[in-house]
Motif scaffolding. Sequence first.
Motif, PDB file in Angstrom:
ATOM      1  N   PRO A 374       8.884  12.701 -32.727  1.00 51.72           N
ATOM      2  CA  PRO A 374      10.065  11.898 -32.137  1.00 51.72           C
ATOM      3  C   PRO A 374      10.046  10.270 -32.648  1.00 51.72           C
ATOM      4  CG  PRO A 374       8.740  12.386 -30.267  1.00 51.72           C
ATOM      5  CD  PRO A 374       8.393  13.360 -31.417  1.00 51.72           C
ATOM      6  N   ILE A 375       8.781   9.668 -32.666  1.00 54.16           N
ATOM      7  CA  ILE A 375       8.733   8.572 -33.111  1.00 54.16           C
ATOM      8  C   ILE A 375       9.105   8.125 -34.520  1.00 54.16           C
ATOM      9  CG2 ILE A 375       6.958   6.695 -33.576  1.00 54.16           C
ATOM     10  CD1 ILE A 375       5.595   7.548 -30.686  1.00 54.16           C
ATOM     11  N   LEU A 376       8.763   9.067 -35.128  1.00 57.29           N
ATOM     12  CA  LEU A 376       8.871   9.098 -36.725  1.00 57.29           C
ATOM     13  C   LEU A 376      10.231   9.534 -36.925  1.00 57.29           C
ATOM     14  CD1 LEU A 376       5.664   8.803 -36.858  1.00 57.29           C
ATOM     15  CD2 LEU A 376       6.166  10.391 -38.949  1.00 57.29           C
ATOM     16  N   THR A 377      10.830  10.331 -36.205  1.00 62.10           N
ATOM     17  CA  THR A 377      12.288  10.810 -36.361  1.00 62.10           C
ATOM     18  C   THR A 377      13.337   9.685 -35.982  1.00 62.10           C
ATOM     19  OG1 THR A 377      11.880  13.076 -35.770  1.00 62.10           O
ATOM     20  CG2 THR A 377      14.126  12.327 -35.568  1.00 62.10           C
ATOM     21  N   GLN A 378      12.852   8.819 -34.897  1.00 65.65           N
ATOM     22  CA  GLN A 378      13.881   7.797 -34.472  1.00 65.65           C
ATOM     23  C   GLN A 378      13.660   6.565 -35.350  1.00 65.65           C
ATOM     24  OE1 GLN A 378      13.236   6.767 -30.346  1.00 65.65           O
ATOM     25  NE2 GLN A 378      13.457   8.900 -29.554  1.00 65.65           N
ATOM     26  N   ALA A 379      12.842   6.454 -35.962  1.00 66.77           N
ATOM     27  CA  ALA A 379      12.640   5.519 -37.093  1.00 66.77           C
ATOM     28  C   ALA A 379      13.538   5.402 -38.365  1.00 66.77           C
ATOM     29  CB  ALA A 379      11.074   5.336 -37.467  1.00 66.77           C
ATOM     30  N   PHE A 380      14.057   6.479 -38.544  1.00 62.68           N
ATOM     31  CA  PHE A 380      15.104   6.646 -39.905  1.00 62.68           C
ATOM     32  C   PHE A 380      16.036   7.162 -39.547  1.00 62.68           C
ATOM     33  CE2 PHE A 380      10.466   6.908 -40.868  1.00 62.68           C
ATOM     34  CZ  PHE A 380      10.181   5.841 -41.802  1.00 62.68           C
ATOM     35  N   PRO A 381      17.384   6.990 -40.186  1.00 60.59           N
ATOM     36  CA  PRO A 381      18.610   7.971 -40.095  1.00 60.59           C
ATOM     37  C   PRO A 381      18.716   9.051 -40.754  1.00 60.59           C
ATOM     38  CG  PRO A 381      19.090   5.978 -41.473  1.00 60.59           C
ATOM     39  CD  PRO A 381      17.713   5.835 -41.088  1.00 60.59           C
ATOM     40  N   ALA A 382      19.755   9.970 -40.187  1.00 62.98           N
ATOM     41  CA  ALA A 382      19.774  11.442 -40.890  1.00 62.98           C
ATOM     42  C   ALA A 382      19.816  11.339 -42.429  1.00 62.98           C
ATOM     43  CB  ALA A 382      20.571  11.994 -39.959  1.00 62.98           C
ATOM     44  N   SER A 383      20.462  10.286 -42.829  1.00 64.44           N
ATOM     45  CA  SER A 383      20.678  10.616 -44.288  1.00 64.44           C
ATOM     46  C   SER A 383      19.504  10.351 -44.946  1.00 64.44           C
ATOM     47  CB  SER A 383      21.840   9.404 -44.807  1.00 64.44           C
ATOM     48  OG  SER A 383      21.321   8.208 -44.438  1.00 64.44           O
ATOM     49  N   ILE A 384      18.503   9.771 -44.396  1.00 62.97           N
ATOM     50  CA  ILE A 384      17.245   9.698 -45.235  1.00 62.97           C
ATOM     51  C   ILE A 384      16.135   9.981 -44.344  1.00 62.97           C
ATOM     52  CG2 ILE A 384      17.989   7.870 -46.876  1.00 62.97           C
ATOM     53  CD1 ILE A 384      16.567   5.679 -44.990  1.00 62.97           C
ATOM     54  N   ARG A 385      16.206  10.779 -43.399  1.00 64.71           N
ATOM     55  CA  ARG A 385      15.267  11.073 -42.344  1.00 64.71           C
ATOM     56  C   ARG A 385      13.912  12.250 -42.998  1.00 64.71           C
ATOM     57  NH1 ARG A 385      18.054  12.715 -37.369  1.00 64.71           N
ATOM     58  NH2 ARG A 385      18.072  10.255 -37.140  1.00 64.71           N
ATOM     59  N   TYR A 386      14.364  13.139 -43.799  1.00 62.03           N
ATOM     60  CA  TYR A 386      13.457  14.053 -44.461  1.00 62.03           C
ATOM     61  C   TYR A 386      12.493  13.093 -45.027  1.00 62.03           C
ATOM     62  CZ  TYR A 386      11.926  18.514 -46.398  1.00 62.03           C
ATOM     63  OH  TYR A 386      10.972  19.450 -46.452  1.00 62.03           O
ATOM     64  N   SER A 387      13.210  12.015 -45.967  1.00 63.02           N
ATOM     65  CA  SER A 387      12.138  11.605 -46.803  1.00 63.02           C
ATOM     66  C   SER A 387      11.177  10.429 -45.958  1.00 63.02           C
ATOM     67  CB  SER A 387      13.030  10.659 -47.911  1.00 63.02           C
ATOM     68  OG  SER A 387      13.713  11.428 -48.720  1.00 63.02           O
ATOM     69  N   GLY A 388      11.914   9.644 -45.118  1.00 58.41           N
ATOM     70  CA  GLY A 388      11.152   8.769 -44.321  1.00 58.41           C
ATOM     71  C   GLY A 388      10.031   9.258 -43.329  1.00 58.41           C
ATOM     72  N   ILE A 389      10.593  10.486 -42.626  1.00 62.16           N
ATOM     73  CA  ILE A 389       9.417  11.064 -41.894  1.00 62.16           C
ATOM     74  C   ILE A 389       8.243  11.746 -42.978  1.00 62.16           C
ATOM     75  CG2 ILE A 389       8.852  13.154 -40.686  1.00 62.16           C
ATOM     76  CD1 ILE A 389      11.495  12.917 -39.325  1.00 62.16           C
ATOM     77  N   SER A 390       8.476  12.353 -44.038  1.00 60.57           N
ATOM     78  CA  SER A 390       7.763  12.782 -44.760  1.00 60.57           C
ATOM     79  C   SER A 390       6.797  11.547 -45.285  1.00 60.57           C
ATOM     80  CB  SER A 390       8.147  13.573 -45.922  1.00 60.57           C
ATOM     81  OG  SER A 390       8.905  14.639 -45.602  1.00 60.57           O
ATOM     82  N   MET A 391       7.324  10.687 -45.755  1.00 58.26           N
ATOM     83  CA  MET A 391       6.349   9.466 -46.347  1.00 58.26           C
ATOM     84  C   MET A 391       5.563   9.007 -45.109  1.00 58.26           C
ATOM     85  SD  MET A 391       9.460   7.903 -48.599  1.00 58.26           S
ATOM     86  CE  MET A 391       8.693   6.393 -49.017  1.00 58.26           C
ATOM     87  N   GLY A 392       6.014   8.681 -44.120  1.00 63.11           N
ATOM     88  CA  GLY A 392       5.112   8.080 -43.052  1.00 63.11           C
ATOM     89  C   GLY A 392       3.975   8.951 -42.638  1.00 63.11           C
ATOM     90  N   TYR A 393       4.347  10.383 -42.603  1.00 64.01           N
ATOM     91  CA  TYR A 393       3.292  11.175 -42.072  1.00 64.01           C
ATOM     92  C   TYR A 393       2.343  11.552 -43.240  1.00 64.01           C
ATOM     93  CZ  TYR A 393       1.283  15.411 -40.337  1.00 64.01           C
ATOM     94  OH  TYR A 393       0.223  16.447 -39.897  1.00 64.01           O
ATOM     95  N   GLN A 394       2.876  11.558 -44.512  1.00 63.50           N
ATOM     96  CA  GLN A 394       1.874  11.972 -45.544  1.00 63.50           C
ATOM     97  C   GLN A 394       1.106  10.795 -46.101  1.00 63.50           C
ATOM     98  OE1 GLN A 394       1.304  14.897 -45.834  1.00 63.50           O
ATOM     99  NE2 GLN A 394       3.278  15.841 -44.902  1.00 63.50           N
TER     100      GLN A 394
END
Length: 452
Positions: A374-394
Amino acid sequence: MPQHHDTDTDTGTGTSTTIQVTALSETEKGREARRVVGATFLGTTMEWYDFFLYAASAALIFGPQFFPSDNATASQLGAFATFAFGFIARPIGGILAGHFGDRIGRKRMLVLSLYLMGGATVLIGLIPTYESIGLWAPALLTILRLVQGLGVGAEWGGAVTMAVEHAPADKRSLYGAAPTMGLPAGLMLANLMLIILMATTGPAFQEWGWRIGFVISFLLVVVGIWSRRRLGESPLFEESVKNEPTKVPFLEVFRRFTPQLLLTIFVAGVPSILSYIVLTWALSYGTVEIGYGQTSLLWIGIACCVLQLCMLPWLARRADRTGLTRMAVLGAVLMAATALLFFPLFNTGNIWLAALATILAHASTSFAWSVVPPILTQAFPASIRYSGISMGYQFGAIAGGGFAPLIATSLLAQTGTSWSVAVYVVIACLVMMVCTVTLTRFQTHRDYAEHS
């Protein structure tokens, strides 16, 4: 069909977007939610089984099989280097999957990730050794490890995005725990597979028995693909691309959300350092330096996984009630403390104290993992969320777990003491704590600026 309005808060910018989504009956919502939770858990379990099967094999098998050398440390470093290469490929997989996942849908990328991981894993089980084909053996192993990295890079961000976007507002940590629980479940399956193969193939395990675990992955991936094809798309994604999807989502992340990206890299990356040291690197360290049996250490890993599977949903539910930052900071403190306790207990040569040390250290990571999604999810809006979460985590996976076995092996060789490895973990935990608090304050500041 009737419509209702839902709100998805962009904590990165502090704005709230009103989203119109299709109204479903409570029964339909519950059924779809259960399918999403089940499919994300099952799929990530299959992916992490493949990933951790390689990790354990790198610690136990791949050194002499693919990187033969008169120097045992050099041989082990070669095996761990291919392990790290998989982490290098993970951000590429995350960026590519995030790009298409934010443009054409989360579901399609999640199915593709299973094809990539499953195919690479089966082929790893079929590669001849260095003795048979020379340098082609480590070259092919490295290439397939990179494909594994692409697959798992595409996996986690999409699974978390799907789970959290289907979650009620007060249960985002709980829903996000479903794909996170796939990690200990996959590790448990990988360890069980190795134990069974060691027992059934005996001395032949080192020669060819280990290959069975890789080839049988085909059946597991088929089950994961079947479960994911039954899912519906995320309603938040469908609304976010209703007018026009972001053209290049990962560039948008860099352009508008660079601070969030940098902070989430450390929030997501540090817990994997301790995880990979106590459950992957310690397999080699414990057998070579201390003299523990391989099977005993694998059973300890299984016990850690069972405990984490129980802890994660409970801690996630607590975090939904008490706050994400508080749980993340507590996790960083506990990880630092258990890292200092780990080696004095593990180095005694007593398998029961080694088990206690490993269980305590790995359990402490559960506090952090329960809130990373949820911390990563809340950091990015829905339109770019998959990209933002993936980049932060990976990217965090590279900075954290990917190089943890290499760094630990090098520190031990250079200093001659395991305390250097413990200090490395403690420093990383302090960095995570600072980044977590900074991310919270940064988002609060942005919220205030947007609403003032």
